[in-house]
Design a protein around this motif. Structure first.
Motif, PDB file in Angstrom:
ATOM      1  N   UNK A 164       0.824  -1.216   0.000  1.00 46.40           N
ATOM      2  CA  UNK A 164       0.000   0.000   0.000  1.00 46.40           C
ATOM      3  C   UNK A 164       0.855   1.261   0.000  1.00 46.40           C
ATOM      4  N   UNK A 165       0.423   2.248  -0.772  1.00 44.94           N
ATOM      5  CA  UNK A 165       1.133   3.529  -0.840  1.00 44.94           C
ATOM      6  C   UNK A 165       0.210   4.666  -0.423  1.00 44.94           C
ATOM      7  N   UNK A 166      -0.943   4.793  -1.080  1.00 45.64           N
ATOM      8  CA  UNK A 166      -1.935   5.816  -0.779  1.00 45.64           C
ATOM      9  C   UNK A 166      -1.323   7.212  -0.779  1.00 45.64           C
ATOM     10  N   UNK A 167      -0.888   7.641  -1.959  1.00 47.08           N
ATOM     11  CA  UNK A 167      -0.274   8.959  -2.103  1.00 47.08           C
ATOM     12  C   UNK A 167      -0.816   9.646  -3.346  1.00 47.08           C
ATOM     13  N   UNK A 168      -0.739  10.969  -3.358  1.00 41.43           N
ATOM     14  CA  UNK A 168      -1.170  11.747  -4.511  1.00 41.43           C
ATOM     15  C   UNK A 168      -0.263  11.430  -5.691  1.00 41.43           C
ATOM     16  N   UNK A 169      -0.861  11.288  -6.875  1.00 42.41           N
ATOM     17  CA  UNK A 169      -0.089  10.957  -8.072  1.00 42.41           C
ATOM     18  C   UNK A 169       0.787  12.150  -8.464  1.00 42.41           C
ATOM     19  N   UNK A 170       2.057  11.884  -8.636  1.00 37.93           N
ATOM     20  CA  UNK A 170       2.983  12.897  -9.132  1.00 37.93           C
ATOM     21  C   UNK A 170       4.037  12.203  -9.982  1.00 37.93           C
ATOM     22  N   UNK A 171       4.573  12.921 -10.948  1.00 40.97           N
ATOM     23  CA  UNK A 171       5.591  12.330 -11.817  1.00 40.97           C
ATOM     24  C   UNK A 171       6.836  11.968 -11.025  1.00 40.97           C
ATOM     25  N   UNK A 172       7.186  12.795 -10.035  1.00 37.79           N
ATOM     26  CA  UNK A 172       8.373  12.512  -9.224  1.00 37.79           C
ATOM     27  C   UNK A 172       8.217  11.210  -8.442  1.00 37.79           C
ATOM     28  N   UNK A 173       7.013  10.994  -7.899  1.00 38.45           N
ATOM     29  CA  UNK A 173       6.770   9.774  -7.139  1.00 38.45           C
ATOM     30  C   UNK A 173       6.856   8.543  -8.042  1.00 38.45           C
ATOM     31  N   UNK A 174       6.216   8.595  -9.202  1.00 43.79           N
ATOM     32  CA  UNK A 174       6.231   7.461 -10.113  1.00 43.79           C
ATOM     33  C   UNK A 174       7.649   7.157 -10.600  1.00 43.79           C
ATOM     34  N   UNK A 175       8.396   8.191 -10.939  1.00 42.49           N
ATOM     35  CA  UNK A 175       9.776   7.988 -11.391  1.00 42.49           C
ATOM     36  C   UNK A 175      10.611   7.365 -10.284  1.00 42.49           C
ATOM     37  N   UNK A 176      10.407   7.825  -9.053  1.00 43.56           N
ATOM     38  CA  UNK A 176      11.172   7.292  -7.929  1.00 43.56           C
ATOM     39  C   UNK A 176      10.816   5.832  -7.655  1.00 43.56           C
ATOM     40  N   UNK A 177       9.533   5.483  -7.819  1.00 44.78           N
ATOM     41  CA  UNK A 177       9.107   4.100  -7.569  1.00 44.78           C
ATOM     42  C   UNK A 177       9.785   3.148  -8.546  1.00 44.78           C
ATOM     43  N   UNK A 178       9.856   3.536  -9.833  1.00 40.92           N
ATOM     44  CA  UNK A 178      10.385   2.631 -10.857  1.00 40.92           C
ATOM     45  C   UNK A 178      11.885   2.792 -11.083  1.00 40.92           C
ATOM     46  N   UNK A 179      12.528   3.618 -10.289  1.00 38.39           N
ATOM     47  CA  UNK A 179      13.979   3.779 -10.412  1.00 38.39           C
ATOM     48  C   UNK A 179      14.666   2.446 -10.119  1.00 38.39           C
ATOM     49  N   UNK A 180      15.727   2.163 -10.856  1.00 37.03           N
ATOM     50  CA  UNK A 180      16.441   0.895 -10.695  1.00 37.03           C
ATOM     51  C   UNK A 180      16.956   0.732  -9.262  1.00 37.03           C
ATOM     52  N   UNK A 181      16.895  -0.504  -8.782  1.00 37.56           N
ATOM     53  CA  UNK A 181      17.431  -0.891  -7.467  1.00 37.56           C
ATOM     54  C   UNK A 181      16.711  -0.248  -6.286  1.00 37.56           C
ATOM     55  N   UNK A 182      15.495   0.242  -6.508  1.00 36.21           N
ATOM     56  CA  UNK A 182      14.693   0.729  -5.379  1.00 36.21           C
ATOM     57  C   UNK A 182      13.754  -0.398  -4.932  1.00 36.21           C
ATOM     58  N   UNK A 183      13.335  -0.393  -3.670  1.00 37.71           N
ATOM     59  CA  UNK A 183      12.522  -1.507  -3.157  1.00 37.71           C
ATOM     60  C   UNK A 183      11.198  -1.708  -3.885  1.00 37.71           C
ATOM     61  N   UNK A 184      10.633  -0.654  -4.487  1.00 35.94           N
ATOM     62  CA  UNK A 184       9.303  -0.750  -5.083  1.00 35.94           C
ATOM     63  C   UNK A 184       9.311  -0.825  -6.605  1.00 35.94           C
ATOM     64  N   UNK A 185      10.479  -0.922  -7.225  1.00 38.43           N
ATOM     65  CA  UNK A 185      10.525  -0.800  -8.689  1.00 38.43           C
ATOM     66  C   UNK A 185      10.003  -2.039  -9.404  1.00 38.43           C
TER      67      UNK A 185
END
Length: 287
Positions: A164-185
């Motif tokens: 669960x994340x439950x956060x406002x959609x933002x381009x920065x958040x989405x980019x950070x989620x799918x960044x390589x070697x991050x826990x949520x990518x």
């Protein structure tokens, strides 16, 4: 009329009487009907809905067996009903546990309540802009991404496989989620009502034989998710950076940011759905 008479005789009904209804009886019926409605609405948001329909088929079979006096089937059903109740409890155990937890938290009914009002246009447009912006930036640096935008069909089953994340959609958040070697990518992101509901969600892969061998697991998962729901599934290729959209089992490849924005901004028109085979064959002919 003779058939109906036999049915009523089997049920022990020999004569009809006009029922007397009071205010308390009407209130009782309305409360029970509301509870049943909420339970069915809750079940429809999970995979338990398919099992529930299977149970209804069994009850329909029992009714037909009683009508046609199929004694063997009636004997089997009557002798397995106690085991069937236990089986239902075991099968629906995750859903029952979740319902009891929500009841203990005082959220049993609020968990199922969906606002009937339309989503605020400004918030929806902002969400679309942020998703398109994120897809464009991730495509430019070849960062793989998989984003589901929920429509009318709930994605609760997919959401429970993620975090669960439950956060406002933002381009920065989405980019950070799918960044390589991050826990949520690794996995998919689910967007519901202008919020990021969950990340790292697992999706079913498509079984279609029309899918090109050049498409990887991410694209196959996008097509598979769009086959079982009406969600818009956005894919950013990690190999080429190309942006694609899966919708209704159809994969639209190599979209520009403007094309992607138009496709997810406009409501889907019924009757305009094409098969994946048609789209894919058309692209091959053009190539």
């Amino acid at each position: 009329m003779e058939v109906f008479k036999n049915i009523f005789d089997n049920l022990g009904i020999t004569e009809f009487a006009r029922p007397s209804l009071g205010i308390s009886d009407i209130l009782d019926i309305l409360i029970v009907a509301y509870i049943i409605y909420k339970i069915i609405f809750w079940i429809k948001e999970t995979r338990a809905w398919v099992l529930f329909k299977g149970i209804l088929v069994i009850f329909a079979l029992a009714a037909v067996a009683m009508l046609l006096k199929l004694n063997t089937i009636l004997w089997i059903l009557s002798n397995t009903i106690s085991v069937g109740i236990i089986a239902v409890i075991v099968v629906f155990q995750p859903e029952l546990r979740k319902a009891l937890e929500q009841l203990g938290k005082g959220k049993f009914f609020t968990a199922f309540a969906r606002s009937s009002e339309e989503t605020d246009d400004k918030a929806a447009q902002r969400t679309v802009d942020e998703i398109v912006k994120a897809a464009e930036k991730m495509g430019s640096v070849k960062t793989g991404a998989l984003i589901l935008i929920e429509q009318k069909v709930p994605l609760g089953d997919f959401e429970r496989t993620g975090i669960p994340v439950d956060a406002i959609v933002s381009s920065q958040l989405l980019i950070n989620i799918f960044e390589h070697n991050t826990p949520l990518h690794d996995g998919a992101v689910i967007v519901r009502r202008n919020r990021v509901a969950a990340a790292t969600c697992f999706l079913p892969l498509t079984d279609s034989n029309e899918v090109s061998m050049e498409l990887g697991t991410r694209h196959r998962a996008a097509i598979g998710a769009s086959e079982v729901s009406d969600a818009y599934v956005i894919v950013v290729s990690e190999e080429t950076g190309a942006i694609s959209l899966a919708r209704g089992g159809v994969l639209y490849r190599d979209l520009s940011p403007e094309q992607l924005k138009n496709m997810i901004s406009q409501p889907r028109k019924e009757g305009s759905k094409k098969t994946f085979a048609t789209i894919w064959k058309g692209r091959q002919e053009k190539e």
